[in-house]
Enzyme design. Structure first.
Site, short mmCIF file in Angstrom:
data_model
loop_
_atom_site.label_atom_id
_atom_site.label_comp_id
_atom_site.label_asym_id
_atom_site.label_seq_id
_atom_site.Cartn_x
_atom_site.Cartn_y
_atom_site.Cartn_z
CG ASP A 8 -6.41 4.02 -4.31
OD1 ASP A 8 -7.27 4.60 -3.39
OD2 ASP A 8 -5.82 3.10 -4.07
CD GLU A 10 -4.96 3.68 -0.17
OE1 GLU A 10 -5.27 4.17 -1.08
OE2 GLU A 10 -5.76 3.11 0.60
CG HIS A 60 -9.49 5.58 -1.15
ND1 HIS A 60 -8.54 4.74 -0.63
CD2 HIS A 60 -10.11 6.35 0.08
CE1 HIS A 60 -8.46 4.68 0.70
NE2 HIS A 60 -9.45 5.75 1.12
CG HIS A 103 -1.70 1.94 -2.67
ND1 HIS A 103 -1.58 0.65 -2.76
CD2 HIS A 103 -3.04 2.24 -3.04
CE1 HIS A 103 -2.75 0.07 -2.84
NE2 HIS A 103 -3.49 1.21 -3.19
CG HIS A 115 -3.66 -1.71 0.26
ND1 HIS A 115 -3.37 -0.51 0.53
CD2 HIS A 115 -4.87 -1.89 -0.41
CE1 HIS A 115 -4.24 0.28 0.07
NE2 HIS A 115 -5.38 -0.37 -0.78
CD GLU A 134 -4.99 -1.19 -4.80
OE1 GLU A 134 -5.24 -0.20 -5.04
OE2 GLU A 134 -5.36 -1.46 -3.92
ZN LIG Z 1 -7.20 3.37 -1.64
#
Ligand SMILES: [Zn+2]
Length: 274
Positions: A8, A10, A60, A103, A115, A134
């Site tokens: 990902d 972030e 991502h 994240h 998020h 996640e």
């Molecule tokens: Zn992401």
């Protein structure tokens, strides 16, 4: 031995805010290069630990960020969307999973762009009554295939959540989040060394790292941002309304539940277009 590296953006070192991670923004090209580099460090660590095959899954936004031409030549790359297992596509054929650039879940204080799956549509996700992000969702999907998540990197708030929810999974803090869009990144030289070494050690220890097992039927609960999201998601008869913004789906196992939940979320999000 096969390793899946889910990447990902972030949680990549140096990334602080949306200008760094969204297509077309002024910093995006710099950070997709650094994202590819962190993927490469994980790939190198996995091979160092004896992997025969390493697959990188771009996880991502849009899932077309990792630069194939700059990726370690030994690694395969999964790019693009839609994917049945989304951020862990390919985990069904892996022996260990590594999460890079992850994240914290939605609603975490002082965490880099916190998020869960969809920042625009969903406040909270729960799996069998537990608040999840996640990392926890993807670890449960990996767990259905008997695959442990051996290593996770990102900011300090993510690391705290991993330690609380995935005991035994190795974590690496590449930066400290001072706000949702402010980070204090560790020196890049340290980050480069520690991802490679950490992944190598974690993959080598994979048999001692617990698999996240969700036995039997599984229920995802999603709290949308708006009641209209929930209203549209409920077009699917298997989606149950819990309150104006919250719905629930149950599958025979966690992968089936995930597919129902993700489908319901995507359907719910169509109301934003109209
Ligand atoms: Zn992401």
């Amino acid at each position: 031995m096969r390793v899946l590296v889910s990447v990902d953006m972030e949680g990549i070192a140096g990334v602080s805010g949306p200008d760094d991670i969204l297509h077309g923004r002024y910093n995006y090209d710099r950070f997709r290069r650094l994202m590819t580099e962190e993927a490469n460090l994980a790939v190198a660590g996995a091979f160092q630990a004896g992997a025969d095959t390493v697959v990188v899954n771009d996880s991502h936004d849009g899932m077309r960020n990792v630069m194939y031409e700059h990726l370690d030549e030994r690694a395969e790359l999964i790019s693009g969307f839609n994917k049945q297992l989304c951020m862990v596509e390919g985990v069904d054929q892996a022996d260990a999973a590594v999460f890079i650039g992850y994240h914290a879940w939605a609603g975490t204080a002082q965490a880099t762009m916190d998020h869960t799956i969809s920042g625009g549509q969903i406040h909270n996700w729960w799996l069998n009554g537990e608040l999840v992000g996640e990392s926890q969702i993807n670890a449960a999907i990996a767990g259905q295939f008997g695959v442990p998540v051996v290593f996770v990197s990102g900011d300090d708030k993510l690391a705290q959540q991993i330690q609380a929810t995935l005991p035994g999974t190795r974590t690496l803090v590449v930066k400290y989040a001072l706000d949702g869009s402010v980070v204090r990144s560790r020196p890049l030289g340290e980050v480069r060394r520690l991802i490679r070494e950490g992944v190598a050690e974690a993959v080598a220890a994979r048999n001692a790292i617990p698999v996240k097992k969700v036995e039997g039927a599984a229920t995802f609960r999603m709290e949308f941002k708006r009641s209209t999201h929930a209203e549209v998601a409920c077009l699917l008869p298997m989606v149950q309304r819990i309150d104006p913004r919250t719905v629930e789906v149950t599958g025979r196992d966690v992968v089936e539940a995930w597919r129902l939940a993700f489908g319901a979320m995507r359907l719910g999000s169509t109301c934003d277009a109209g």
